[in-house]
Design an enzyme around this catalytic site. Structure first.
Site, mmCIF file in Angstrom:
data_model
loop_
_atom_site.group_PDB
_atom_site.id
_atom_site.type_symbol
_atom_site.label_atom_id
_atom_site.label_comp_id
_atom_site.label_asym_id
_atom_site.label_seq_id
_atom_site.Cartn_x
_atom_site.Cartn_y
_atom_site.Cartn_z
ATOM 1 N N CYS A 78 79.448 30.127 7.508
ATOM 2 C CA CYS A 78 79.416 28.885 8.403
ATOM 3 C C CYS A 78 78.393 29.371 9.576
ATOM 4 O O CYS A 78 78.185 30.684 9.569
ATOM 5 C CB CYS A 78 80.711 28.530 8.987
ATOM 6 N N GLU A 79 77.596 28.123 9.991
ATOM 7 C CA GLU A 79 76.551 28.593 10.969
ATOM 8 C C GLU A 79 77.012 28.662 12.097
ATOM 9 O O GLU A 79 76.329 29.096 13.126
ATOM 10 C CB GLU A 79 75.447 27.454 10.744
ATOM 11 N N HIS A 80 78.502 28.304 12.610
ATOM 12 C CA HIS A 80 79.062 28.472 13.656
ATOM 13 C C HIS A 80 79.625 29.932 14.147
ATOM 14 O O HIS A 80 79.297 30.212 15.253
ATOM 15 C CB HIS A 80 80.221 27.344 13.851
ATOM 16 N N HIS A 81 79.875 30.788 13.107
ATOM 17 C CA HIS A 81 80.623 32.042 13.655
ATOM 18 C C HIS A 81 79.703 32.955 12.680
ATOM 19 O O HIS A 81 80.269 34.208 12.856
ATOM 20 C CB HIS A 81 82.078 32.097 13.286
ATOM 21 N N GLN A 97 80.162 23.046 5.594
ATOM 22 C CA GLN A 97 80.581 22.378 4.133
ATOM 23 C C GLN A 97 79.896 20.799 3.879
ATOM 24 O O GLN A 97 79.646 20.680 3.041
ATOM 25 C CB GLN A 97 81.990 22.581 4.075
ATOM 26 N N HIS A 150 87.951 28.648 4.703
ATOM 27 C CA HIS A 150 86.979 28.939 5.954
ATOM 28 C C HIS A 150 87.685 30.039 6.379
ATOM 29 O O HIS A 150 88.613 29.726 7.491
ATOM 30 C CB HIS A 150 86.755 27.809 6.721
ATOM 31 N N CYS A 162 86.490 31.141 9.553
ATOM 32 C CA CYS A 162 86.601 31.137 10.733
ATOM 33 C C CYS A 162 88.115 30.416 11.188
ATOM 34 O O CYS A 162 88.519 30.668 12.271
ATOM 35 C CB CYS A 162 85.412 30.191 11.204
#
Length: 188
Positions: free
Chosen positions: A78-81, A119, A147, A149
């Site tokens: 994931c690009e966030h974490h 996703q 996920h 995260c």
């Protein structure tokens, strides 16, 4: 190598920032391994979906029913974490005179999954690439992913699945075809 490339020295610095000793025996080779792993995990940026989806006409000119491939593995970050997410993809399409080798669908998923993702975007990218490069009558994509995260931090909800879908072409207005695709996509 560009000035901005993340090097093994950066990974060493990262380990130090965690309070670790990058020279201890268990970590001595870790910066090299991590640099190599991230190069692999992000190799999708160097792939062209058009090259992966070279279609052929042989055997497809009269086939006008759904072709569905289930249980395609999805491994992404994931690009966030930068945390992993993983699961399965189901891809279906109705050819319009051209088909693609079934292994190419797995390669297409891998191409987009090996980029930093969410996703929802991953699902749409797969569907749009099929519509653009294969020009079928219909495309359906369903992703079911877990996920890390969510599972390993924050809410800590192990085992939850996120399900996303994209229906393009005739799958949007044709309720019968849509129902058939979703039935074929459903887990047993």
């Amino acid at each position: 190598m560009s000035e901005q490339a993340f090097t093994e020295q950066d990974w060493r610095r990262f380990l130090v920032s965690l309070g670790e000793d990058p020279d201890r025996s268990g970590l001595a080779d870790t910066p090299t391994r991590v640099a190599k792993a991230w190069k692999h995990w992000t190799s999708g940026y160097g792939q062209d979906p058009a090259e992966l989806l070279k279609a052929f006409d042989d055997g497809a000119e009269e086939y006008n029913e759904l072709i569905v491939v289930r249980n395609i593995p999805v491994y992404s970050h994931c690009e966030h974490h930068l945390a992993p997410f993983f699961g399965k993809a189901i891809i279906g399409y109705v050819p319009n005179g051209k088909i693609v080798g079934l292994s190419k669908l797995t390669r297409l998923v891998d191409c987009f999954a090996k980029r930093l993702q969410v996703q929802e975007r991953l699902t749409i990218q797969i569907a749009n690439a099929l519509m653009t490069h294969l020009e079928p009558k219909a495309v359906g994509v369903v992703l079911r992913c877990r996920h890390m995260c969510m599972e390993s931090r924050g809410i800590r909800s192990p085992g939850e699945e996120t399900v996303t879908s994209s229906m393009l072409g005739e799958l949007q207005p044709n309720l019968g075809m849509r129902t058939e695709f979703l039935a074929l996509a459903r887990e047993d």
